[in-house]
Design an enzyme around this catalytic site. Structure first.
Site, short mmCIF file in Angstrom:
data_model
loop_
_atom_site.label_atom_id
_atom_site.label_comp_id
_atom_site.label_asym_id
_atom_site.label_seq_id
_atom_site.Cartn_x
_atom_site.Cartn_y
_atom_site.Cartn_z
N GLU A 310 0.83 -1.22 0.00
CA GLU A 310 0.00 0.00 0.00
C GLU A 310 0.85 1.26 0.00
O GLU A 310 0.46 2.29 0.56
CB GLU A 310 -0.96 -0.02 1.19
N GLU A 401 -5.54 -8.05 -0.26
CA GLU A 401 -6.36 -7.78 0.93
C GLU A 401 -7.72 -7.31 0.45
O GLU A 401 -7.81 -6.40 -0.37
CB GLU A 401 -5.76 -6.69 1.83
#
Length: 460
Positions: A310, A401
């Site tokens: 991320e 995710e």
């Protein structure tokens, strides 16, 4: 040549004629208003005022037949990088990135499967503060076979790593692997659904000095080895606690040290001084987790390895100083683990979508994204298509995710060929808010979704 040119021109003209533009100012507006002060818009105006969570624009379009369409957004983003959320017919949608811009810009918003008759397309607030001019709908072209590679970027990859990447390539576009973060949450799935996820997601977070010295400990490596012995696949993320500079305050306790706001550690400054103390600590952390990865290698466990995740969000310190510092760190990490430590069991999983952040095809095996949309089981097609473009369809794509699991039927309809999903732990899987137990059972019973019992022998 003239006839060929005319034929091509005719096809282009036909495609253009199929594109439909819907103006935002003519849609149904909720909490937003029409404006015209920012020049360059199409139509008679644009829509602004996305400042409350319920704010949205609702477009209505009557389709003559059921068909998959490419959706684009024409927007202006003068207030920085934002996200919006697109919802089709009040169920299923995609988070769409709206990069900062002061000009009217068109961005892909994925695809929408329109039904014959009336359809609604909502542009919902999400991060807010942007301007929407219009949307366009173009019939989606049929997608040809994937062009992905299943040769690991590490030329010394061992047989286990080669087998894993080859297996993922063999199911890509045909099935999706089920995955669950955290051993306790995976056990919950087994106990309540009656099937076990094929992939276990675990973390190297609590194996480095800045956390161990403050009392942290972990047995995630042991969990990974145990899952692999059952015929499963493992993926590791690394919530890398800052090597130094933790604030350790009530607002930012030491255990939140992977967050940008929890440390004064500056990765750009650190990388600029390779003889400095902070750089030494950085390398020490890499060497420390190499010990754990070596245990996995010795146990015959290949790892879907997802460090620096991320990054483009900038909420973690490794992304806080922009793409160049992060890409440099990725290359250092890759070189240190593969060349220095000779870790040949790693499949390298990159985890940002923006082209500006991509460290390059030579050091990435799989591209991926993390997406969270509460209760929305859509295919996340906008993000998938952006990742497809990122490497020109040369890399396998994973949903590393998710909060809510994607509906297998929508994945197939949208050609969103995620190779695996990994649901985050705790309430995301067990509380019933992000995923109802009934829906999880439905997903795990779907023939498109592969579970632990269905991936046995994948190495062979």
């Amino acid at each position: 040549m003239l006839r060929t040119g005319l034929a091509i021109a005719a096809l282009v003209g036909f495609a253009a004629a199929q594109t439909v533009t819907l103006q935002a100012e003519s849609a149904t507006l909720s909490g937003v208003t029409v404006a015209s002060s920012v020049a360059g818009f199409t139509g008679t105006g644009y829509v602004e005022g996305f400042d409350e969570s319920a704010d949205k624009i609702t477009f209505t379009y009557n389709a003559t037949e059921s068909k998959l369409y490419d959706l684009s957004l024409l927007y202006n983003g003068p207030y920085g990088d934002k996200y919006t959320y697109v919802v089709l017919n009040s169920a299923g949608g995609s988070q769409v990135s709206l990069p900062s811009t002061t000009t009217w810009t068109t961005v892909s918003a994925g695809q929408v499967l329109l039904a014959a008759g009336a359809n609604t397309i909502e542009i919902q607030n999400n991060w807010g503060w942007y301007l929407i001019d219009a949307i366009t709908l173009t019939p989606s072209a049929a997608r040809g076979p994937h062009k992905i590679t299943t040769t690991p970027v590490n030329k010394n990859a061992n047989a286990d790593a080669k087998a894993l990447l080859s297996y993922l390539g063999s199911i890509y576009g045909k099935s999706i692997l089920s995955g669950q973060q955290d051993q306790a949450s995976l056990d919950w799935v087994t106990q309540n659904v009656g099937k076990t996820p094929a992939i276990l997601g675990v973390d190297l977070m609590d194996y480095t000095e800045s956390r161990i010295s403050r009392g942290a400990s972990s047995i995630d490596v042991d969990h990974a080895i145990a899952h692999a012995k059952k015929g499963g696949i493992v993926t590791f993320v690394w919530h890398w606690g800052s090597p130094v500079g933790l604030y350790e305050t009530t607002a930012q306790p030491w255990w939140s040290g992977f967050y940008t706001v929890a440390t004064d550690f500056d990765i750009a400054d650190t990388l600029a001084e390779p003889t400095g103390a902070n750089y030494t600590l950085l390398i020490k952390d890499i060497d420390t987790i190499a010990v754990q990865l070596k245990k996995l290698q010795d146990a015959g466990v290949p790892v879907l390895w997802r460090p620096l995740h991320e990054a483009e969000g900038a909420w973690f310190w490794w992304g806080a100083k922009g793409p160049e510092a992060c890409k440099q760190l990725w290359h250092i990490l890759y070189e240190r683990l593969t060349t220095h430590h000779k870790l040949n069991n790693l499949i390298w999983v990159w985890n940002s979508v923006s082209p500006a952040w991509y460290p390059g095809d030579s050091v990435v095996d799989i591209v991926s994204a993390d997406t969270y949309a509460e209760g929305d089981h859509g295919p996340i097609s906008a993000t998938y298509n952006n990742l497809l473009s990122l490497t020109n369809d040369s890399k396998i794509i994973a949903a590393t995710e998710v909060g809510s699991i994607m509906d297998p039927a929508q994945l197939k309809a949208y050609q969103a060929d995620w190779v695996y999903f990994c649901v985050w732990s705790g309430d995301y899987i067990s509380a019933g808010k992000w995923n109802s137990l009934e829906f999880v059972k439905k997903v795990y019973a779907d023939e498109y979704v592969l579970t632990l019992d269905e991936v046995q022998g994948w190495k062979g």
